[in-house]
Design an enzyme around this catalytic site. Sequence first.
Site, PDB file in Angstrom:
ATOM      1  N   LYS A  51      -3.440  -6.171  15.974  1.00 23.47           N
ATOM      2  CA  LYS A  51      -3.565  -7.622  15.792  1.00 23.47           C
ATOM      3  C   LYS A  51      -4.131  -8.289  17.039  1.00 23.47           C
ATOM      4  CE  LYS A  51      -2.801  -6.519  12.522  1.00 23.47           C
ATOM      5  NZ  LYS A  51      -2.382  -5.311  11.818  1.00 23.47           N
ATOM      6  N   GLY A 178      -8.965   1.906   3.348  1.00 19.33           N
ATOM      7  CA  GLY A 178      -7.622   1.333   3.204  1.00 19.33           C
ATOM      8  C   GLY A 178      -7.404   0.305   4.299  1.00 19.33           C
ATOM      9  N   ASP A 309       9.251   4.494   6.623  1.00 17.92           N
ATOM     10  CA  ASP A 309       8.147   5.368   6.221  1.00 17.92           C
ATOM     11  C   ASP A 309       8.622   6.787   5.894  1.00 17.92           C
ATOM     12  OD1 ASP A 309       6.544   3.238   6.815  1.00 17.92           O
ATOM     13  OD2 ASP A 309       5.260   4.269   8.252  1.00 17.92           O
ATOM     14  N   HIS A 441      -0.799 -32.535   3.398  1.00 16.26           N
ATOM     15  CA  HIS A 441      -2.260 -32.590   3.416  1.00 16.26           C
ATOM     16  C   HIS A 441      -2.722 -32.956   4.808  1.00 16.26           C
ATOM     17  CE1 HIS A 441      -6.335 -33.334   2.079  1.00 16.26           C
ATOM     18  NE2 HIS A 441      -6.305 -34.498   2.737  1.00 16.26           N
TER      19      HIS A 441
HETATM   20  P1  NAI Z   1      -4.412   3.876   2.988  1.00 14.70           P
HETATM   21  O1  NAI Z   1      -3.587   4.692   2.094  1.00 14.70           O
HETATM   22  O2  NAI Z   1      -4.263   2.392   3.030  1.00 14.70           O
HETATM   23  O3  NAI Z   1      -5.976   4.171   2.688  1.00 14.70           O
HETATM   24  C1  NAI Z   1      -6.526   5.455   2.769  1.00 14.70           C
HETATM   25  C2  NAI Z   1      -7.864   5.475   2.053  1.00 14.70           C
HETATM   26  O4  NAI Z   1      -8.532   6.697   2.336  1.00 14.70           O
HETATM   27  C3  NAI Z   1      -7.712   5.386   0.537  1.00 14.70           C
HETATM   28  O5  NAI Z   1      -8.540   4.354   0.069  1.00 14.70           O
HETATM   29  C4  NAI Z   1      -8.167   6.776   0.068  1.00 14.70           C
HETATM   30  O6  NAI Z   1      -8.769   6.747  -1.207  1.00 14.70           O
HETATM   31  C5  NAI Z   1      -9.176   7.165   1.154  1.00 14.70           C
HETATM   32  N1  NAI Z   1      -9.409   8.610   1.275  1.00 14.70           N
HETATM   33  C6  NAI Z   1      -8.492   9.616   1.260  1.00 14.70           C
HETATM   34  N2  NAI Z   1      -9.093  10.828   1.412  1.00 14.70           N
HETATM   35  C7  NAI Z   1     -10.431  10.598   1.530  1.00 14.70           C
HETATM   36  C8  NAI Z   1     -11.589  11.444   1.713  1.00 14.70           C
HETATM   37  N3  NAI Z   1     -11.501  12.786   1.817  1.00 14.70           N
HETATM   38  N4  NAI Z   1     -12.809  10.874   1.779  1.00 14.70           N
HETATM   39  C9  NAI Z   1     -12.930   9.524   1.689  1.00 14.70           C
HETATM   40  N5  NAI Z   1     -11.876   8.672   1.515  1.00 14.70           N
HETATM   41  C10 NAI Z   1     -10.635   9.205   1.452  1.00 14.70           C
HETATM   42  O7  NAI Z   1      -4.186   4.520   4.442  1.00 14.70           O
HETATM   43  P2  NAI Z   1      -4.421   3.972   5.908  1.00 14.70           P
HETATM   44  O8  NAI Z   1      -5.413   2.860   5.940  1.00 14.70           O
HETATM   45  O9  NAI Z   1      -4.685   5.186   6.725  1.00 14.70           O
HETATM   46  O10 NAI Z   1      -3.024   3.361   6.298  1.00 14.70           O
HETATM   47  C11 NAI Z   1      -1.866   4.196   6.368  1.00 14.70           C
HETATM   48  C12 NAI Z   1      -0.623   3.436   6.062  1.00 14.70           C
HETATM   49  O11 NAI Z   1      -0.339   2.487   7.070  1.00 14.70           O
HETATM   50  C13 NAI Z   1      -0.717   2.691   4.750  1.00 14.70           C
HETATM   51  O12 NAI Z   1       0.437   2.927   3.995  1.00 14.70           O
HETATM   52  C14 NAI Z   1      -0.815   1.254   5.149  1.00 14.70           C
HETATM   53  O13 NAI Z   1      -0.202   0.395   4.205  1.00 14.70           O
HETATM   54  C15 NAI Z   1      -0.103   1.229   6.497  1.00 14.70           C
HETATM   55  N6  NAI Z   1      -0.669   0.174   7.323  1.00 14.70           N
HETATM   56  C16 NAI Z   1      -0.407  -1.117   7.001  1.00 14.70           C
HETATM   57  C17 NAI Z   1      -0.988  -2.132   7.718  1.00 14.70           C
HETATM   58  C18 NAI Z   1      -0.733  -3.529   7.299  1.00 14.70           C
HETATM   59  O14 NAI Z   1       0.241  -3.770   6.593  1.00 14.70           O
HETATM   60  N7  NAI Z   1      -1.562  -4.492   7.681  1.00 14.70           N
HETATM   61  C19 NAI Z   1      -1.886  -1.881   8.845  1.00 14.70           C
HETATM   62  C20 NAI Z   1      -2.119  -0.489   9.050  1.00 14.70           C
HETATM   63  C21 NAI Z   1      -1.516   0.482   8.328  1.00 14.70           C
END
Ligand code: NAI
Length: 462
Positions: A51, A178, A309, A441
């Site tokens: 952030k 993601g 987690d 507002h």
């Molecule tokens: P994510 O699960 O959000 O997204 C991973 C993405 O990678 C998916 O769209 C998937 O389809 C894609 N993917 C998987 N294998 C692939 C491949 N071989 N080739 C191409 N695409 C592929 O995971 P992310 O972004 O790594 O985040 C991990 C966790 O951390 C999540 O559960 C997320 O909610 C959490 N997180 C939350 C945040 C927030 O609330 N703002 C910030 C950062 C992380």
Amino acid sequence: MAQYDVIIIGSGPGGYVCAIRCAQLGLKTACVEGRETLGGTCLNVGCIPSKALLHATHMLHEAEENFAEMGLKGKSPSVDWKQMLTYKDNVIGQNTQGIEFLFKKNKIDWLKGWGSIPEAGKVKVGEEVHEAKNIVIATGSDVASLPGVEIDEKVVVSSTGALALGKVPKKMVVIGAGVIGLELGSVYKRLGAEVTVVEYLDAITPGQDGEVQKVFQRLLKKQGLDFILGAAVQGVEATKTKAKVTYKLKKDDSEHSLDADTVLVATGRKPYTDGLGLDALGVAVSPRGQVKTDGHYATNIKGIYAIGDAIDGPMLAHKAEDEGMALAEILAGQAGHVNYGVIPGVIYTHPEVASVGKTEEQLKDEGRAYKVGKFNFMGNGRAKANFAADGFVKILADQATDRILGAHIIGPMAGDLIHEICVAMEFGAAAEDLARTCHAHPTYSEAVREAALACGDGPIHS
Ligand code: NAI
């Protein structure tokens, strides 16, 4: 040997919040943490540092894109990357020290080192064994590896390495569209990198409301991010300074490659329970590595609990925090509870994306009759004044009862705006309840009210 009511292993948002609440409820509490600072992934290498970088680069974007129009003339700021990283590290420091202060204030012992559970009722940290009536596993998650991809945290990085790159890359390939991929991808795009996001699915941000996905992708494209969707990454070849990402397009199985200075692997995370000794103890774990728990966060072994987690559910800091508080209350003999139907999700890009409850796709699958109230930020005076009129608020309400079933916002401060809808949902409110509530507002919040009005007789400003 110290005797505790509760020992929590892990001091991330799940663990430290659980510890504070346990102490507040009169339980003698300790928290085990092996990092040099408290706060876990979120404070040290996750939510908070990302952030800081999102904020700094958004300010740069504002200076480059909007200052002149507001009559703020002069040279746009140049990027001092080292200083930006120092600012980020200072923010981390303030937050982790804040938790240390809260531990002292609440008389929580920080057991420094990596913990394991030799047997129920005992936690080993270094050579010392501590006794506890209750043990809470709050060890969080780690980056999920991708076959054919070796993370060196220099050229091929996880989110951890991406928060501390030696320099801003010229070309960055992000694997996974993601939350992590898009947040950090937009940071580096704003800093001048060419960013290409390769995603396995045919849409970005899986699970998000379909309409939001489309608008979000269009806005990110407008900011200069490139997307290759429907592409399965096969592997990454890296040298000391460069990498080549190969991927296969699902539509025709054709193979392609992309060159990059930095590759960010953002394809999800997995529960982290290494070294705890769960196998030997016989703690039940799912095939995905999640510690199995009942509705009260109890594992199959008496006196051992798990939250955050490390267990089932969305990997979100605030979900872990809520579980931490609920479990503390349960351990203190109260009735702790988490409403999993009302857990917001936020992506902190610009514009932000926030959601709670059901998506339209889910409601269609369930065969539910629902209505949609939508309001574009273009009709919101404050958003227009602040160069933030992209996006919309969408409220989904039950067709017959008007009860709010879900909400999806893409737009300014979406991550804050979502909460009035969360509160409304907790109280089982109808869209009309929001619509009849006076909103100051000019505020972005008026867009929420207008979307609620759109569930009834219609919004005023569109
Ligand atoms: P994510 O699960 O959000 O997204 C991973 C993405 O990678 C998916 O769209 C998937 O389809 C894609 N993917 C998987 N294998 C692939 C491949 N071989 N080739 C191409 N695409 C592929 O995971 P992310 O972004 O790594 O985040 C991990 C966790 O951390 C999540 O559960 C997320 O909610 C959490 N997180 C939350 C945040 C927030 O609330 N703002 C910030 C950062 C992380």
